[in-house]
Scaffold this motif. Sequence first.
Motif, short mmCIF file in Angstrom:
data_model
loop_
_atom_site.label_atom_id
_atom_site.label_comp_id
_atom_site.label_asym_id
_atom_site.label_seq_id
_atom_site.Cartn_x
_atom_site.Cartn_y
_atom_site.Cartn_z
N PHE A 237 0.82 -1.21 0.00
CA PHE A 237 0.00 0.00 0.00
C PHE A 237 0.86 1.25 0.00
CE2 PHE A 237 -3.11 -2.94 1.97
CZ PHE A 237 -4.19 -2.71 1.13
N GLN A 238 0.41 2.25 -0.73
CA GLN A 238 0.94 3.61 -0.60
C GLN A 238 -0.23 4.48 -0.15
OE1 GLN A 238 1.64 2.15 -4.06
NE2 GLN A 238 3.11 1.05 -2.79
N LEU A 239 -0.24 4.77 1.14
CA LEU A 239 -1.36 5.52 1.72
C LEU A 239 -1.29 6.98 1.30
CD1 LEU A 239 -3.80 5.36 3.67
CD2 LEU A 239 -2.23 6.01 5.51
N GLU A 240 -2.38 7.50 0.78
CA GLU A 240 -2.43 8.91 0.38
C GLU A 240 -2.96 9.77 1.52
OE1 GLU A 240 -3.11 10.64 -3.86
OE2 GLU A 240 -5.09 10.38 -2.95
N TYR A 241 -4.05 9.34 2.14
CA TYR A 241 -4.53 10.05 3.33
C TYR A 241 -5.39 9.10 4.18
CZ TYR A 241 -9.04 10.74 0.89
OH TYR A 241 -10.23 10.54 0.22
N PHE A 242 -5.46 9.42 5.45
CA PHE A 242 -6.35 8.74 6.38
C PHE A 242 -6.82 9.81 7.34
CE2 PHE A 242 -8.00 6.38 9.86
CZ PHE A 242 -8.36 5.13 9.37
N GLU A 243 -8.12 10.11 7.34
CA GLU A 243 -8.64 11.22 8.14
C GLU A 243 -9.79 10.78 9.03
OE1 GLU A 243 -7.26 14.00 8.45
OE2 GLU A 243 -5.97 14.18 6.68
N VAL A 244 -9.81 11.31 10.24
CA VAL A 244 -10.93 11.16 11.16
C VAL A 244 -11.55 12.55 11.25
CG1 VAL A 244 -11.64 10.52 13.47
CG2 VAL A 244 -9.67 9.38 12.42
N ALA A 245 -12.76 12.70 10.70
CA ALA A 245 -13.31 14.04 10.50
C ALA A 245 -14.77 14.13 10.91
CB ALA A 245 -13.17 14.43 9.03
N ASP A 246 -15.23 15.36 11.07
CA ASP A 246 -16.65 15.61 11.27
C ASP A 246 -17.38 15.23 9.98
OD1 ASP A 246 -19.07 17.57 10.82
OD2 ASP A 246 -18.75 17.52 12.99
N ALA A 247 -18.45 14.45 10.10
CA ALA A 247 -19.10 13.91 8.92
C ALA A 247 -19.78 14.98 8.06
CB ALA A 247 -20.13 12.85 9.33
N HIS A 248 -20.06 16.14 8.65
CA HIS A 248 -20.77 17.18 7.91
C HIS A 248 -19.84 18.26 7.38
CE1 HIS A 248 -24.42 15.27 9.30
NE2 HIS A 248 -24.00 15.38 10.55
N THR A 249 -18.88 18.68 8.18
CA THR A 249 -17.95 19.72 7.74
C THR A 249 -16.73 19.14 7.05
OG1 THR A 249 -16.64 19.77 9.78
CG2 THR A 249 -18.66 21.11 9.72
#
Length: 285
Positions: A237-249
């Motif tokens: 794998f070459q990970l580009e992004y992994f984000e934990v975010a607010d589902a609306h914003t």
Amino acid sequence: MEILYTAAALQAHAENCRQAGQRIALVPTMGALHEGHLQLVRAAAAVSDVVIVSIFVNPTQFNNAEDFQLYPRLPKADTVLLEPAGCTAVFLPSVEEMYPQPTVMHFDFGALERVMEGAHRPGHFNGVATVVSKLFHLSRPHQAYFGQKDWQQVTIVRQLVADLSFDVELVSFPTVREADGLAMSSRNRRLSGEARTVAPRLYEALTLAATLVLAQQESPAAVRQAAVAHIEGEPAFQLEYFEVADAHTLQPLNAWEAGQQVVICLAAFLGGIRLIDNVVLSVPK
């Protein structure tokens, strides 16, 4: 099932259906259909008189020319699948039909597109918004169906509908997965056998992150770190992004808030094929 090739034909078809008092559902796709697409069509057919499926590989949302050229195109196989699922009309335009002249208008969705897909694929959501606007104008649907796998796209289109006052209800349908958890995607058919074997590791990482969020014993940064470590444990794998975010914003989180809806999103390359996935959950109260 009708096959429509021109914008004028689609407009006329939609107008006739509206005049007859029929309820129209639109399912926009780029083709190479799989069970995830067909579930959208079946859901639409269950509540609508007319189900229009568009099949168009939209060049304006690709920022990689090779990816656009290699994107699978299977219109004959797709149309065979659609009628049994409840599709009543297929819109199969050419690039020249959809873009008879270069588009000069530009969409800017602010913070919603400055992260994740928007940050890594400049111009992508301008292309999405342009083609979706055209499809909405041409087909005048009462409902439009989108898959949750493209969570950021759904969020952007929802903003588009609100900003331009489109009279359409957006229906977001849960991600459909293979038995081993891999999110169904048209790009999956380009994976080698070896790559397909390790691909479910992405969903394993999302599941790990979701478990940690629900436990509320780790910070968002720690959740991300644990999940990234799981993905990077497989060197393919070459990970580009992994984000934990607010589902609306869609903005990255630094802390948890009880009852908050969270989306955990990722994009990674595997054997040169770019895969995306996400899970959505709520922080326990």
